[in-house]
Design an enzyme around this catalytic site. Structure first.
Site, PDB file in Angstrom:
ATOM      1  N   ASP A   1      10.007 -38.220  18.853  1.00 58.98           N
ATOM      2  CA  ASP A   1      11.236 -38.530  18.090  1.00 58.98           C
ATOM      3  C   ASP A   1      12.511 -38.424  18.926  1.00 58.98           C
ATOM      4  OD1 ASP A   1       9.822 -39.053  15.778  1.00 58.98           O
ATOM      5  OD2 ASP A   1       9.899 -36.986  15.076  1.00 58.98           O
TER       6      ASP A   1
ATOM      7  N   SER B   1      14.389 -26.361   8.695  1.00 68.57           N
ATOM      8  CA  SER B   1      13.402 -26.550   7.638  1.00 68.57           C
ATOM      9  C   SER B   1      13.200 -28.034   7.317  1.00 68.57           C
ATOM     10  CB  SER B   1      13.812 -25.732   6.410  1.00 68.57           C
ATOM     11  OG  SER B   1      12.797 -25.770   5.437  1.00 68.57           O
TER      12      SER B   1
ATOM     13  N   HIS C   1      11.352 -17.317   6.896  1.00 69.81           N
ATOM     14  CA  HIS C   1      11.754 -18.710   7.136  1.00 69.81           C
ATOM     15  C   HIS C   1      13.174 -18.755   7.714  1.00 69.81           C
ATOM     16  CE1 HIS C   1      11.346 -22.963   6.690  1.00 69.81           C
ATOM     17  NE2 HIS C   1      12.079 -23.106   5.603  1.00 69.81           N
TER      18      HIS C   1
ATOM     19  N   ASP D   1      12.069 -23.814  12.376  1.00 69.16           N
ATOM     20  CA  ASP D   1      11.004 -23.630  11.380  1.00 69.16           C
ATOM     21  C   ASP D   1      10.863 -24.855  10.465  1.00 69.16           C
ATOM     22  OD1 ASP D   1       8.922 -21.822  10.898  1.00 69.16           O
ATOM     23  OD2 ASP D   1       9.793 -21.209   9.015  1.00 69.16           O
TER      24      ASP D   1
END
Length: 449
Positions: free
Chosen positions: A199, A156, A250, A180
């Site tokens: 990244d 998250s 989630h 997620d």
């Protein structure tokens, strides 16, 4: 959300023999209401101290004899903690990562910072926590660790935190896995302000809640979309279910990843432009990945890495069941129909083995069945039945009043997608009535008919 609405479980401190262990910071609701200021702790686990974390000194790495910089290192980074309770999955992921290979597992505990009633405060702390972690990794590099041997796993808000660390280190980290990545406050940001493929040397992302707490779009070299990346089976659909309505979709990203690490779930992703196209059976080949198979969610992605880096950003889709081991068994079903009148319908297929059966409903949209049509379907079953003795089929057209029309199948062929060792099953020339089930024994496809 009310502060108490999203509790993800409680954690009990452990002692290991006579030594006391350094455990994840356990805060309570009062911290959450008052707000916490950022403090980052790094808890080290290795195969020799799996159940007993050791807090690392950010500057004196040599003070911890268990920390061997020649081993690969995985950093586990949690997200927003609205109640301050430790994540229930921390212990599981530590054990499962250590099973993959002999590595350092470092739990990045930024609970003091993530535990705030105000989500926006936690978001602003991600940059600061990322600077802190970047400094630690630079010290590791100075003492001989290779950046390419580091793997950041962020959940998250933790996925963006991992992305910021990666960007600070110019994309030289080996791998970032985003589970997620958080959506709120990241939806319309530029790649510099969220996780993106630059990244790290390799970025893989799993989406399970894009219509609520998760981030829409594609943000890695490969993006896995479970059930299209939105509503997960078994999760409540209404707010009356309480806190699980908010967190279930989630949090499923973590449970799918844990299951993949445990090797009990082999979740295959099919490259496709959309979930709808995948369900239509348009994306069941993985030509770009040959001789390897389609990509599989999990820790070991080395077989697909070079192809994915060459392809750029790849989206892959898969469906799951509501509970462990989450895997559906997929068949490609090719039918050639011959019917006098155009019919529209949905297809129900049952596979029978002894007294057991499993059913697939191909009902995400109406199928067009006309005079001489070749139709390809994706049929996904919740159970893997090995020896199929009988198949039953029903085409439901919703026609309940007029005469019942006949549908003739010149050929139907079942190809098991993830079980290439199993035989193809065929049947030729079946005449059936719409809305009525027909049962038949499958034959080998090369048999005379």
């Amino acid at each position: 959300h009310p502060c108490a609405g999203l509790d993800w479980g409680h954690f009990h401190p452990l002692t290991h023999g006579e030594e006391s262990c350094d455990n994840f910071t356990d805060l309570n609701l009062s911290h959450c209401f008052m707000g916490t200021s950022l403090y980052v702790r790094l808890l080290l686990y290795t195969r020799s101290n799996l159940d007993c974390g050791r807090e690392l000194d950010h500057h004196r790495l040599s003070s911890q004899p268990l920390f061997n910089l020649s081993r690969p290192t995985a950093f586990v980074i949690h997200g927003y903690r609205p109640t301050g309770a430790p994540p229930i999955w921390i212990d599981h992921i530590v054990h499962l990562l250590a099973e993959q290979e002999d590595m350092n597992v470092i739990v990045v505990d930024w609970n003091k910072g993530a535990a705030n009633l105000n989500y926006f405060t936690a978001v602003t702390y991600t940059r600061e926590a990322a600077r802190n972690l970047t400094g630690f990794i630079m010290t590791m590099e100075e003492e001989g660790a290779a950046l390419s041997s580091l793997h950041l796993i962020g959940v998250s808000l933790g996925a963006h935190l991992a992305g910021f660390v990666g960007a600070n280190l110019k994309g030289k980290i080996g791998r970032i896995t985003g589970l997620d990545p958080a959506g709120p406050m990241f939806t319309s940001t530029t790649p510099e302000e969220r996780l993106d493929p630059s990244d790290a040397m390799f970025v893989d992302v799993l989406h399970t809640d894009m219509d609520s707490f998760g981030l829409r779009g594609a943000h890695g070299h490969i993006d896995f979309y479970a059930n299209g990346g939105v509503d997960q089976p078994g999760c409540p659909k209404t707010i009356f279910a309480g806190k699980s309505y908010f967190v279930c979709d989630h949090q499923r990203s973590v449970f799918l990843f844990l299951c993949a690490l445990n090797r009990t779930c082999s979740l295959t992703g099919y490259p496709c432009s959309s979930y709808g196209d995948f369900l239509d059976g348009r994306c069941l080949q993985c030509e770009a990945f040959k001789p390897a198979s389609c990509p599989v969610l999990g820790y070991d992605i080395s077989r697909w890495r070079e192809t994915l880096l060459r392809l750029g950003q790849t989206k892959v889709f898969f469906s799951t069941t509501a509970s462990l081991p989450y895997k559906k068994l997929s068949y490609r079903v090719d039918m050639v129909t011959w019917n006098q009148y155009l019919r529209w319908g949905v297809v129900y297929i049952r596979l029978h083995s002894g007294r057991h059966f499993t059913e697939a409903r191909v009902d995400h949209k109406l199928l067009r069945l006309e005079q001489y049509t070749s139709t390809r379907l994706l049929a996904q079953f919740d159970e893997d039945l090995q020896h199929i003795q009988k198949i039953s089929l029903r085409i439901s057209t919703g026609n309940v009043i007029g005469p019942r029309y006949k549908i003739r199948l010149l050929r139907i062929r079942f190809t098991p997608l993830e079980r290439p060792e199993r035989p193809l099953m065929c049947r030729f020339d079946i005449i059936m009535d719409e809305n009525m089930e027909v049962a038949f024994r499958p034959l080998p496809c090369n048999s005379p008919h």
